[in-house]
Scaffold this motif. Sequence first.
Motif, mmCIF file in Angstrom:
data_model
loop_
_atom_site.group_PDB
_atom_site.id
_atom_site.type_symbol
_atom_site.label_atom_id
_atom_site.label_comp_id
_atom_site.label_asym_id
_atom_site.label_seq_id
_atom_site.Cartn_x
_atom_site.Cartn_y
_atom_site.Cartn_z
ATOM 1 N N ASP A 171 0.842 -1.190 0.000
ATOM 2 C CA ASP A 171 0.000 0.000 0.000
ATOM 3 C C ASP A 171 0.884 1.248 0.000
ATOM 4 N N ASN A 172 0.397 2.296 -0.637
ATOM 5 C CA ASN A 172 1.023 3.625 -0.602
ATOM 6 C C ASN A 172 2.317 3.725 -1.406
ATOM 7 N N VAL A 173 2.491 2.855 -2.400
ATOM 8 C CA VAL A 173 3.620 2.966 -3.320
ATOM 9 C C VAL A 173 3.190 3.812 -4.520
ATOM 10 N N LEU A 174 3.898 4.894 -4.731
ATOM 11 C CA LEU A 174 3.551 5.839 -5.775
ATOM 12 C C LEU A 174 4.319 5.589 -7.067
ATOM 13 N N ALA A 175 5.596 5.219 -6.941
ATOM 14 C CA ALA A 175 6.456 5.072 -8.114
ATOM 15 C C ALA A 175 7.688 4.267 -7.732
ATOM 16 N N ILE A 176 8.506 3.955 -8.723
ATOM 17 C CA ILE A 176 9.800 3.312 -8.513
ATOM 18 C C ILE A 176 10.827 4.032 -9.367
ATOM 19 N N LYS A 177 11.931 4.415 -8.735
ATOM 20 C CA LYS A 177 13.079 4.948 -9.464
ATOM 21 C C LYS A 177 14.006 3.787 -9.782
ATOM 22 N N ILE A 178 14.190 3.516 -11.065
ATOM 23 C CA ILE A 178 14.991 2.380 -11.513
ATOM 24 C C ILE A 178 16.392 2.884 -11.837
ATOM 25 N N ALA A 179 17.355 2.579 -10.961
ATOM 26 C CA ALA A 179 18.704 3.118 -11.143
ATOM 27 C C ALA A 179 19.808 2.107 -10.851
ATOM 28 N N PRO A 180 19.681 0.860 -11.339
ATOM 29 C CA PRO A 180 20.759 -0.094 -11.101
ATOM 30 C C PRO A 180 21.920 0.045 -12.088
ATOM 31 N N PHE A 181 21.735 0.885 -13.125
ATOM 32 C CA PHE A 181 22.730 1.005 -14.205
ATOM 33 C C PHE A 181 23.041 -0.393 -14.765
ATOM 34 N N HIS A 182 21.998 -1.147 -15.013
ATOM 35 C CA HIS A 182 22.152 -2.563 -15.375
ATOM 36 C C HIS A 182 20.871 -2.967 -16.098
ATOM 37 N N ARG A 183 20.988 -3.384 -17.356
ATOM 38 C CA ARG A 183 19.797 -3.623 -18.166
ATOM 39 C C ARG A 183 18.979 -4.804 -17.642
ATOM 40 N N HIS A 184 19.636 -5.879 -17.219
ATOM 41 C CA HIS A 184 18.886 -7.035 -16.725
ATOM 42 C C HIS A 184 18.109 -6.685 -15.453
ATOM 43 N N ARG A 185 18.734 -5.919 -14.579
ATOM 44 C CA ARG A 185 18.063 -5.549 -13.333
ATOM 45 C C ARG A 185 16.947 -4.535 -13.571
#
Length: 353
Positions: A171-185
């Motif tokens: 609950d209460n998740v607005l977004a995700i910042k995707i910053a692993p600098f890794h295409r598979h992740r």
Amino acid sequence: MKIADLPSNVRELISGGTAIPAHPLALNASRELDRRRQRALSRYYIDAGSGGLAVGVHTTQFEIREAGLYQPVLELAAQSAADWTDRPLAMIAGVAGRTAQAVAEAKTAAALGYHAALVSPAPFRDASEGELIDHCSAVAAVMPIIGFYLQTAVGGRALSVDFWRRFASLDNVLAIKIAPFHRHRTLDVVRGVIAAQAEDRVALYTGNDDHIVADLLMPFAHRRNGEDVTIRIVGGLLGQWSVWTKAAVDLHARCRAAVAGDADVPAALLALDAQMTDINAAVFDVANDFAGVIAGCHEILRRQGLLEGIWCLDPQESLSPGQAEELTRVTKDYPHLTDDSFVALHLDRWLND
């Protein structure tokens, strides 16, 4: 505070996708907060068209907590934004530390009018994924949260598809910042969100400063229950966008417009991905394993006149050998991805108290 409690225009701004710079910290030669230039940075980002400000994050320097600057810096950014514009802005606060500290920081941010907390996973590098989920849930009980897949080079950890499924189900998740600098992740996050059937309520933002344009242009299609589900990264929350922000906002708008219709994405726009990656290599000091990442951002802002110097709270943190020359090179090679003339036009007004 729940997502439903946020102003509707802020919810729509975040879900629809926007450009959010990670706010640096302006210091004077004594390594004390330079309130005038800190305020000028906020004004710059707002006038550049950014959709919000991310404060208290890595680019702001995590050491602000030990220096007693966490609340003053968040408060200054919130007040600067409120005084400077009436348009909606997504105010994002970075929260760090173990659960007690992160919850306390979220309470501080919520009291200052921030809309969401970007939750750092760094303190849980050696913990189980279940412990990290519990941590995120505790922060989400205070205010809406944004997940953060932080690259391992600066304190992050590998996280499974199942972790992101569980996170997107909170609950209460607005977004995700995707910053692993890794295409598979990066794909693992997408797969987790789709597995949670959260693609319509959890916005995806790129933090992959090495593949900004590709992330914004690429449709991510995966199978769920025998059917294709397509999801897109709609915005960016980036340290790279703390510099040359007007050009970044324009680039984000071009990418969003390009994927809105059925026409092919122009090759010239696709070519900007490699150019932006080259710029990021200089700014983030990739040649030296990101040692000069914050100083690199500061140096661009110093050259533009927004910062007086490149001082960091850690006296050992500065440009790496050869980094200044690389910054000069990319500035010269890619003038269409800079905004020096825009800054020069407005600098005096931003610095005027």
